[in-house]
Motif scaffolding. Structure first.
Motif, PDB file in Angstrom:
ATOM      1  N   THR A  25     -41.038  -0.713  -2.488  1.00 45.42           N
ATOM      2  CA  THR A  25     -40.295   0.443  -1.981  1.00 45.42           C
ATOM      3  C   THR A  25     -40.478   1.711  -2.810  1.00 45.42           C
ATOM      4  O   THR A  25     -39.914   2.745  -2.455  1.00 45.42           O
ATOM      5  CB  THR A  25     -38.787   0.116  -1.887  1.00 45.42           C
ATOM      6  OG1 THR A  25     -38.286  -0.161  -3.207  1.00 45.42           O
ATOM      7  CG2 THR A  25     -38.527  -1.061  -0.964  1.00 45.42           C
ATOM      8  N   TYR A  28     -41.341   4.724  -0.779  1.00 45.51           N
ATOM      9  CA  TYR A  28     -40.650   4.942   0.484  1.00 45.51           C
ATOM     10  C   TYR A  28     -40.115   6.367   0.544  1.00 45.51           C
ATOM     11  O   TYR A  28     -39.515   6.865  -0.404  1.00 45.51           O
ATOM     12  CB  TYR A  28     -39.478   3.969   0.628  1.00 45.51           C
ATOM     13  CG  TYR A  28     -39.821   2.613   1.196  1.00 45.51           C
ATOM     14  CD1 TYR A  28     -41.106   2.110   1.188  1.00 45.51           C
ATOM     15  CD2 TYR A  28     -38.820   1.810   1.731  1.00 45.51           C
ATOM     16  CE1 TYR A  28     -41.398   0.856   1.695  1.00 45.51           C
ATOM     17  CE2 TYR A  28     -39.103   0.560   2.248  1.00 45.51           C
ATOM     18  CZ  TYR A  28     -40.387   0.090   2.224  1.00 45.51           C
ATOM     19  OH  TYR A  28     -40.667  -1.153   2.732  1.00 45.51           O
ATOM     20  N   LYS A  32     -38.627   6.420   5.764  1.00 46.13           N
ATOM     21  CA  LYS A  32     -38.976   4.992   5.718  1.00 46.13           C
ATOM     22  C   LYS A  32     -37.764   4.154   5.344  1.00 46.13           C
ATOM     23  O   LYS A  32     -37.547   3.081   5.906  1.00 46.13           O
ATOM     24  CB  LYS A  32     -40.136   4.767   4.735  1.00 46.13           C
ATOM     25  CG  LYS A  32     -40.490   3.301   4.532  1.00 46.13           C
ATOM     26  CD  LYS A  32     -40.923   2.609   5.818  1.00 46.13           C
ATOM     27  CE  LYS A  32     -41.281   1.145   5.529  1.00 46.13           C
ATOM     28  NZ  LYS A  32     -41.424   0.351   6.733  1.00 46.13           N
ATOM     29  N   TRP A  33     -36.949   4.641   4.393  1.00 49.88           N
ATOM     30  CA  TRP A  33     -35.717   3.933   4.043  1.00 49.88           C
ATOM     31  C   TRP A  33     -34.805   3.831   5.263  1.00 49.88           C
ATOM     32  O   TRP A  33     -34.243   2.773   5.546  1.00 49.88           O
ATOM     33  CB  TRP A  33     -34.976   4.637   2.903  1.00 49.88           C
ATOM     34  CG  TRP A  33     -35.442   4.233   1.550  1.00 49.88           C
ATOM     35  CD1 TRP A  33     -36.104   5.006   0.647  1.00 49.88           C
ATOM     36  CD2 TRP A  33     -35.274   2.952   0.923  1.00 49.88           C
ATOM     37  NE1 TRP A  33     -36.366   4.279  -0.488  1.00 49.88           N
ATOM     38  CE2 TRP A  33     -35.862   3.023  -0.346  1.00 49.88           C
ATOM     39  CE3 TRP A  33     -34.689   1.757   1.322  1.00 49.88           C
ATOM     40  CZ2 TRP A  33     -35.877   1.942  -1.226  1.00 49.88           C
ATOM     41  CZ3 TRP A  33     -34.704   0.676   0.455  1.00 49.88           C
ATOM     42  CH2 TRP A  33     -35.293   0.771  -0.803  1.00 49.88           C
TER      43      TRP A  33
END
Length: 122
Positions: A25, A28, A32-33
């Motif tokens: 992550t 990210y 995207k999160w």
């Protein structure tokens, strides 16, 4: 979110899953999160529909949702083994923050999901 990050790091920071999560992550974007988190919450909404349809927690429909949840977590956060998934299921009902968030789709959704996960991981 910072409080949750600090808590997660203190609880699981020394695990392979946490390290994988950080790696997966790290790049990210905010979008995207949101996509990953919204996708997971959409699965809980599906658990509510399944529960409200009268399906049992070990029905094919509920078990397919557990598999979908596990795949989503693996694709977006870290490898979600059956052992990790079982622990998450317990946390979904034991931690009031999770329970309240999941139950926004209907009272008892967190318990239904947790019971379905328990059946899946046995």
């Amino acid at each position: 979110m910072k409080n949750y990050e600090t808590e997660a790091r203190s609880r699981w920071g020394n695990t392979d899953a946490y390290r994988e999560h950080e790696q997966k992550t790290k790049n990210y974007t905010k979008e995207k999160w949101a996509e990953a988190n919204d996708g997971m919450m959409a699965i809980f909404a599906e658990f509510a529909v399944c529960k409200n349809s009268g399906a049992s927690t070990n029905s094919a429909e509920a078990q397919a949702l557990v598999a979908k949840l596990q795949a989503h977590i693996t694709a977006n956060y870290y490898t979600c083994t059956d052992e990790i998934l079982a622990g998450l299921g317990q946390m979904y009902v034991a931690d009031e923050r999770f329970k309240k968030n999941i139950d926004k789709y209907g009272e008892g959704t967190a318990e239904f999901a947790a019971d379905a996960i328990a059946a899946y991981t046995k």
